[in-house]
Design an enzyme around this catalytic site. Structure first.
Site, PDB file in Angstrom:
ATOM      1  N   ASP A 184     -10.442  -3.587  -4.007  1.00 38.14           N
ATOM      2  CA  ASP A 184     -10.157  -3.029  -2.678  1.00 38.14           C
ATOM      3  C   ASP A 184     -11.452  -2.943  -1.865  1.00 38.14           C
ATOM      4  O   ASP A 184     -11.725  -1.941  -1.194  1.00 38.14           O
ATOM      5  CB  ASP A 184      -9.469  -1.659  -2.772  1.00 38.14           C
ATOM      6  CG  ASP A 184      -8.911  -1.190  -1.423  1.00 38.14           C
ATOM      7  OD1 ASP A 184      -8.900  -1.997  -0.468  1.00 38.14           O
ATOM      8  OD2 ASP A 184      -8.490  -0.018  -1.323  1.00 38.14           O
ATOM      9  N   HIS A 217       0.900  -1.160   0.000  1.00 30.34           N
ATOM     10  CA  HIS A 217       0.000   0.000   0.000  1.00 30.34           C
ATOM     11  C   HIS A 217       0.938   1.209   0.000  1.00 30.34           C
ATOM     12  O   HIS A 217       1.493   1.577   1.038  1.00 30.34           O
ATOM     13  CB  HIS A 217      -0.857  -0.074   1.270  1.00 30.34           C
ATOM     14  CG  HIS A 217      -1.586   1.172   1.640  1.00 30.34           C
ATOM     15  ND1 HIS A 217      -2.953   1.225   1.765  1.00 30.34           N
ATOM     16  CD2 HIS A 217      -1.154   2.423   1.934  1.00 30.34           C
ATOM     17  CE1 HIS A 217      -3.328   2.440   2.114  1.00 30.34           C
ATOM     18  NE2 HIS A 217      -2.252   3.186   2.233  1.00 30.34           N
ATOM     19  N   HIS A 229      -3.740  -0.990  -5.339  1.00 33.82           N
ATOM     20  CA  HIS A 229      -4.588   0.171  -5.681  1.00 33.82           C
ATOM     21  C   HIS A 229      -3.825   1.411  -6.163  1.00 33.82           C
ATOM     22  O   HIS A 229      -3.853   2.455  -5.529  1.00 33.82           O
ATOM     23  CB  HIS A 229      -5.524   0.528  -4.528  1.00 33.82           C
ATOM     24  CG  HIS A 229      -4.894   0.518  -3.145  1.00 33.82           C
ATOM     25  ND1 HIS A 229      -3.783   1.253  -2.823  1.00 33.82           N
ATOM     26  CD2 HIS A 229      -5.247  -0.142  -2.012  1.00 33.82           C
ATOM     27  CE1 HIS A 229      -3.478   1.045  -1.546  1.00 33.82           C
ATOM     28  NE2 HIS A 229      -4.351   0.201  -1.038  1.00 33.82           N
TER      29      HIS A 229
HETATM   30 ZN   LIG Z   1      -4.493  -0.214   0.950  1.00 30.21          ZN
END
Ligand SMILES: [Zn+2]
Lengths: 438, 211
Positions: free
Chosen positions: A312, A183, A236
């Protein structure tokens, strides 16, 4: 048990197939793919007539979801999350470790897999924590987690805290063939931000998260993947600078892959202001970026530099989202909207063809995670997603199988939906409005 | 909402809190300042004060100086003053400049001298203590040197300039005491005009007719 999926178009990019093929399933696996497989003389054969306007695909895999169990069962459980998965056309999901307790040890992994088996819907591939309690200090017991069934490592919700830990994680996990899913967010740059740093956040008085917070972390991780030879997957991805870095990394042979969510290739930060301002269903991390970033994501999907679409899926309870924008948690649900949104906004707009869409939703997620499926090659698990590319769909959050309804897409009318979801040869979900009767 | 009030005056630390409340309750919501978003009655009283002195807002040069990023007074004033035809300049350190601010129809500059040059109105914004810890600028001393409103800077403006501040002031940080208490200052008038403007706001929104 034998089943035959007869008729319809079959697309399997891993085998280079796109055409009229039947699929014969035996004991949960693909036994044969051929034109006009004969049915006579086989009374025990269950023949499924696939409508002509439907497309048979290898089962879709959502490689980034939050199932919330254990610990946050008021948001989602493994049973409701996997029910949402199959209703959304996903035969498998990879779930992030930020539960309570965090999936940083084999007993949590086993608990998740047990619950998934009890639910008996989609396959669940747990992603283990990189570090103990995802605190960014000490590596989790990755070997044991691998043996228990984890397929990748991530401290999602947070970035892998330091460059040194990322380096060690890449090195160490490579011996188990597990990618590190990061992330990417420099926390010191993101600060207390709640929205993309730009004109709309300025106007609304919302603290900004600059695009650079993601970009510097993607850059860092690509350099470290290059150094170690480990596999790095960008979770993402949301900004054009990250995409630029991924392209450059791939060009020089670094093992980097990336995913994008439907909301980042469809929405931009203008949604913060209209049609409803401060809509907490438009609060996610990374935030909705500006139009040029959104367009870059579409371009990356088109030209092949983006490897996967992941939702997500981040369920949150109604009460948690019904607060001031600053105080609402980040994230939206996505399992039940990802496929219709992708068909409507990518296929029907000409950004990608159906073959490329299947790569993004099935072939590539399977190969990045190194899990079975992603193809209907003989001997593969009979995980099949049948889509109806022209089916009119209206998103109705009140009918979601997920326990949560936090979506900015409620009420959207889309073209394209899921007709049926088959896992291990067993029909897990059927959309009767697609003309299916199983 | 069981008490069924006609009006609710809301001051809240979160941007958008009034918007949120307006969507879920029937009462009229008066925004008395939400986070770093807006402070509409402050803008109304500022515009009123300017008009009292200048008779108009059209084509006046208004310089707004200070912590632009965290100021709800700025956001409301920019909207109102540009709507009324003023030529609005904003100035502050680049670390406290909201991205895309020019799209609101203002001229943005880090040179406070350029902003106040020939200005009809200078509006100073409060600098908050915690901004120094956030590394937005090195020290109050340096802030005063680079952005503080001194007598010398006031001399660059029009001879009949008025000096405004939404209060409370940090003397010696964003504004020198001799300017705050000096002949061009209308800061105390802003306070008394605030009472009148807020009374009018309540009266009109509660259904009172225009006089
Ligand atoms: Zn994340």
């Amino acid at each position: 048990m034998k089943r035959l999926l007869r008729g319809g178009r079959l697309i399997d990019p891993a085998q280079g197939l796109d055409g009229q093929f039947d699929v014969l399933i035996e004991d949960g696996r693909v036994a044969r793919i051929d034109r006009d497989i004969a049915v006579n003389g086989q009374p025990d054969l269950d023949v499924v007539e696939v409508p002509a306007d439907c497309v048979v695909c290898p089962g879709f895999i959502d490689m980034h979801v939050h199932l919330r169990e254990p610990g946050f069962e008021h948001k989602e459980t493994i049973a409701t999350g996997t029910a949402a998965a199959v209703a959304g056309g996903f035969t498998a999901v990879a779930c992030m470790p930020n539960t309570n307790p965090i999936n940083d040890n084999a007993s949590v992994t086993k608990y998740i897999l047990e619950k998934a088996a009890q639910a008996g819907l989609a396959r669940v591939y747990p992603i283990a924590a990189v570090s103990v309690e995802s605190r960014g200090e000490q590596l989790a017991e990755i070997g044991e987690l691998r043996a228990a069934g984890c397929v990748a490592i991530s401290d999602d919700g947070r970035p892998v805290a330091t460059a040194q830990l990322m380096r060690r994680a890449l090195e160490y996990s490579s011996m188990f063939g597990m990618p590190v899913v990061d992330h990417c967010e420099d926390r010191s740059l993101a600060g207390e931000g709640v929205a993309h740093e730009g004109y709309h956040a300025s106007l609304l008085g919302l603290r900004g998260i600059p695009a650079a917070a993601e970009e510097v972390m993607v850059d860092r991780d690509i350099v470290l993947a290059g150094l170690t030879g480990g596999a790095f997957h960008v979770a993402h991805m949301s900004v054009r600078g990250s995409l630029r870095a991924v392209r450059a990394g791939k060009a020089r042979g670094v093992r980097v892959t990336c995913e994008v969510t439907p909301h980042h290739f469809i929405l931009d930060d203008e949604r913060l202001a209209s049609p409803v301002s401060y809509d907490t269903n438009c609060k996610m991390n990374p935030p909705l970026r500006e139009t040029a970033d959104r367009d870059a994501m579409l371009e990356g999907l088109r030209d092949g530099s983006i490897d996967a679409i992941a939702s997500d899926h981040a369920p949150h309870h109604y009460d948690e989202k019904k607060v001031e924008f600053d105080r609402a948690p980040f994230g939206i649900v996505g399992l039940e909207t990802a496929v219709p949104l992708s068909l409507d906004r990518l296929v029907h707009t000409g950004v990608v063809g159906l073959g490329r869409l299947v790569e993004l939703l099935s072939t590539n997620p399977a190969s990045i995670l190194g899990v079975p499926g992603g193809t209907l090659r003989r001997g593969s698990p009979a995980d099949v997603t049948i889509i109806a590319p022209d089916l009119p769909v209206t998103v109705d959050a009140s009918k979601f199988r997920s326990r949560s309804r936090n979506t900015p897409f409620d009420g959207w009318r889309l073209r394209g939906g899921v007709a049926a979801t088959i896992v291990g040869g067993v029909t897990m979900w059927v959309n009767e409005s697609a003309g299916f009767h199983l | 909402m069981a008490m069924a009030p006609d009006l609710i005056v809301v001051r809240h630390s979160a941007s958008g809190a009034c918007d949120f409340l307006a969507r879920i309750c029937r009462a009229g919501i008066i925004n008395a300042g939400d986070g770093t978003h807006e402070h509409p009655t402050q803008a109304l009283l500022d515009a009123f004060t300017i008009r009292e002195h200048k008779g108009r807002l059209d084509r006046l040069k208004v310089a707004i100086v200070g912590d632009l990023l965290h100021s709800r007074v700025l956001r409301s004033n920019v909207q109102l003053l540009t709507k009324l035809g003023a030529d609005v300049w904003v100035s502050g350190p680049p670390t406290m400049m909201p991205p895309g601010i020019e799209r609101l129809g203002v001229k943005a500059t880090t040179s406070v001298d350029a902003a106040v040059d020939q200005a009809d109105v200078i509006m100073m914004l409060r600098i908050q203590l915690e901004r120094m810890e956030g590394a937005f600028f090195p020290s109050f001393r340096e802030y005063f040197t680079v952005f503080g409103l001194t007598t010398e800077r006031v001399a660059r403006a029009k001879p009949d300039v008025i000096i405004m501040h939404p209060g409370p002031m940090n003397r010696g940080v964003e504004i020198a005491s001799e300017v705050a208490d000096g002949p061009y200052s209308v800061i105390l008038e802003q306070v008394s005009n605030g009472v009148a403007v807020r009374m009018a706001t309540l009266y009109l929104l509660a259904g009172g007719a225009e006089a």
